[in-house]
Design a protein around this motif. Structure first.
Motif, mmCIF file in Angstrom:
data_model
loop_
_atom_site.group_PDB
_atom_site.id
_atom_site.type_symbol
_atom_site.label_atom_id
_atom_site.label_comp_id
_atom_site.label_asym_id
_atom_site.label_seq_id
_atom_site.Cartn_x
_atom_site.Cartn_y
_atom_site.Cartn_z
ATOM 1 N N VAL A 83 0.849 -1.190 0.000
ATOM 2 C CA VAL A 83 0.000 0.000 0.000
ATOM 3 C C VAL A 83 0.888 1.244 0.000
ATOM 4 C CG1 VAL A 83 -1.939 -1.129 1.172
ATOM 5 C CG2 VAL A 83 -0.183 0.052 2.523
ATOM 6 N N VAL A 84 0.264 2.377 -0.236
ATOM 7 C CA VAL A 84 0.993 3.644 -0.232
ATOM 8 C C VAL A 84 1.591 3.878 1.154
ATOM 9 C CG1 VAL A 84 0.787 6.140 -0.567
ATOM 10 C CG2 VAL A 84 -0.481 4.571 -2.050
ATOM 11 N N HIS A 85 2.787 4.359 1.173
ATOM 12 C CA HIS A 85 3.569 4.511 2.408
ATOM 13 C C HIS A 85 3.713 5.971 2.813
ATOM 14 C CE1 HIS A 85 6.163 4.948 -1.065
ATOM 15 N NE2 HIS A 85 6.874 5.789 -0.313
ATOM 16 N N ASP A 86 4.254 6.152 4.034
ATOM 17 C CA ASP A 86 4.507 7.484 4.556
ATOM 18 C C ASP A 86 5.562 7.392 5.656
ATOM 19 O OD1 ASP A 86 4.186 10.226 4.754
ATOM 20 O OD2 ASP A 86 2.276 10.145 5.806
ATOM 21 N N ILE A 87 6.183 8.505 5.942
ATOM 22 C CA ILE A 87 7.052 8.623 7.116
ATOM 23 C C ILE A 87 6.256 9.393 8.162
ATOM 24 C CG2 ILE A 87 9.118 9.734 8.067
ATOM 25 C CD1 ILE A 87 9.838 7.267 6.474
ATOM 26 N N MET A 88 6.103 8.792 9.324
ATOM 27 C CA MET A 88 5.336 9.401 10.400
ATOM 28 C C MET A 88 6.291 10.143 11.337
ATOM 29 S SD MET A 88 2.982 7.522 13.282
ATOM 30 C CE MET A 88 1.645 7.122 12.176
#
Length: 176
Positions: free
Chosen positions: A78-83
């Motif tokens: 799935v689409v990722h992110d940096i939190m």
């Protein structure tokens, strides 16, 4: 004149001591989480301190995550992110261990974070590229031994305890 010389020596000594104490500390955190109560188990890093070369103050944290916590996470990438965590949240997590890092290691960690953050497409996979894999890569950058046992890939606290045991030179204890 002697007084001016002494003041100059004292000032130089203070500046040298301040420069010598510049250091960034990298800490490894986990959050227990709860599937039923909103936040899933998670692991992330925190970097705080001062860069030796520039004196720049550092207070950063990064965790790799899915952009949206939906059932799609169970079906594949799935689409990722940096939190980025808020300071009040960090205080409520488990800090497993910390290590001092060089300016070069700091820059390598930021470059690695950017590579994960900016990767095109769907890059987060619950079993092959999750927060544990991201934090493991950061640990490798600073020279720690890392393994990814299958039974720990969704259990960040247990996994960081495992990394603690793999690296006895840290002098850290496991967290219950």
């Amino acid at each position: 004149m002697r007084r001016l010389a002494r003041l100059t020596v004292l000032l130089l000594a203070c500046l040298w001591a301040q420069a010598a104490s510049a250091e960034v500390t990298l800490s490894f955190h986990s959050f227990n989480g709860s599937v039923l109560f909103g936040r899933y188990p998670h692991t992330f890093i925190v970097m705080r301190g001062t860069l030796d070369e520039t004196g720049e103050a550092i207070d950063e944290n990064y965790g790799f995550t899915a952009k949206r916590a939906t059932m799609a996470v169970l079906r594949g990438p799935v689409v990722h992110d940096i939190m980025i965590e808020e300071p009040k949240y960090i205080d409520k997590t488990n800090r497993h261990f910390s290590v001092p890092i060089s300016d070069a290691q700091y820059r390598a960690i930021v470059a690695e974070m950017r590579a994960w953050r900016d990767a095109p497409g769907k890059y987060y996979d619950l079993d092959t590229r999750n927060c544990i894999h991201f934090v493991g890569r950061i640990a490798e950058i600073v020279g720690l031994s890392v393994e990814y046992p299958d039974d720990m890939l969704r259990r960040p606290k247990k996994w960081l305890n495992h990394v603690t045991m793999l690296n006895p030179s840290l002098g850290a204890r496991t967290i219950d």
